[in-house]
Enzyme design. Structure first.
Site, short mmCIF file in Angstrom:
data_model
loop_
_atom_site.label_atom_id
_atom_site.label_comp_id
_atom_site.label_asym_id
_atom_site.label_seq_id
_atom_site.Cartn_x
_atom_site.Cartn_y
_atom_site.Cartn_z
N TYR A 121 -50.36 -54.85 3.52
CA TYR A 121 -49.67 -56.12 3.79
C TYR A 121 -48.33 -55.88 4.46
CZ TYR A 121 -46.43 -55.16 -0.05
OH TYR A 121 -45.46 -54.59 -0.83
N PHE A 133 -39.34 -58.07 5.35
CA PHE A 133 -38.71 -57.74 4.08
C PHE A 133 -39.49 -56.69 3.29
CE2 PHE A 133 -41.27 -61.55 3.20
CZ PHE A 133 -42.04 -61.13 2.13
N ASP A 134 -40.77 -56.48 3.64
CA ASP A 134 -41.54 -55.47 2.92
C ASP A 134 -42.85 -55.21 3.65
OD1 ASP A 134 -42.15 -53.62 0.98
OD2 ASP A 134 -42.98 -55.10 -0.42
N ILE A 153 -47.84 -63.24 -6.11
CA ILE A 153 -47.34 -64.61 -6.02
C ILE A 153 -48.53 -65.55 -5.82
CG2 ILE A 153 -45.06 -63.96 -5.15
CD1 ILE A 153 -46.03 -64.59 -2.33
N TYR A 179 -41.46 -67.47 -4.30
CA TYR A 179 -40.41 -67.17 -5.29
C TYR A 179 -39.52 -68.37 -5.57
CZ TYR A 179 -41.93 -62.39 -4.50
OH TYR A 179 -42.69 -61.25 -4.41
N PHE A 203 -46.99 -63.69 5.76
CA PHE A 203 -47.68 -62.45 5.43
C PHE A 203 -48.86 -62.21 6.36
CE2 PHE A 203 -45.64 -62.82 1.27
CZ PHE A 203 -45.43 -61.50 0.91
#
Length: 220
Positions: A121, A133-134, A153, A179, A203
């Site tokens: 991902y 961010f990741d 999530i 979040y 994503f």
């Protein structure tokens, strides 16, 4: 036709009171126009039921459009739970948006709630070309989780369910399915918020494998 004859008759009467060449010429032209057969604005082919401009054809088109509209409304109500938006994303009742970049091979397994899955991902803020961010790809370590267990999530948990092994899917996840207003880590933590509160997340996920009660699927 009657109007043409009246014009011709009026001009003929006027010609009786003049012998000028121009009056004679005018009279002859008027008579020729009156006697000439009228040409319909619509040709014989236009009056045919198969002609696009004929009343019959127009009526047929209106009927077809009416039936298509009614059928479309009925189908839209039946599929109101999942609507296609202008960007090509499918929107689920929860508000999750997704589309399949690549569907997995039909012979591969479909992920279900309770299955343990392995994914690659990448997540962004603002848009798919926004701030990353990741990403598991940066670490070269796939993420493993169990669907429906709360390990992911809500948006990812819902979106991964139904994917086929080997497929790649993009998600637009609103804050309520990510979040929320707290962000991640939570606002006030020493580390600060890597994901600010109220953020919509973007994503792209590739489903590598599925392990469930019905067996295991794997895709390199």
């Amino acid at each position: 036709m009657k109007l043409s004859l009246l014009i011709a008759t009026s001009i003929s009467m006027a010609s009786a009171f003049t012998t000028s060449p121009s009056a004679v010429t005018t009279t002859r032209r008027a008579r020729a126009m009156a006697m000439a057969p009228r040409v319909s604005m619509a040709s014989d082919s236009d009056s045919s039921p198969s002609s696009p401009s004929s009343p019959v054809a127009l009526t047929r088109r209106l009927l077809v459009r009416g039936v298509a509209t009614i059928g479309g409304l009925a189908l839209g109500r039946a599929k109101s739970a999942v609507a296609e938006d202008t960007l090509g994303f499918v929107t689920t009742p929860s508000g999750l948006k997704y589309y399949d970049v690549k569907e997995g091979p039909k012979e591969q397994q479909i992920a279900k709630s309770g299955d343990k899955v392995s994914i690659d991902y990448t997540g962004w803020l603002d848009d798919f070309d926004g701030k990353k961010f990741d990403s598991s790809l940066d670490r070269n370590i796939p993420l493993s989780l169990t669907l429906g267990s709360g390990q992911a999530i809500l948006g990812l948990d819902e979106g991964l369910t139904g994917m086929r092994v080997g497929g790649t899917r993009r998600f637009v996840i609103k804050p309520e399915l990510a979040y929320g207003g707290d962000g991640y880590p939570r606002s006030g933590d020493d580390k600060g918020s890597m994901i600010p509160g109220g953020s919509t997340l973007y994503f792209q996920v590739r489903l590598r494998s599925v392990k469930g009660l019905s067996g295991m699927g794997f895709f390199n």
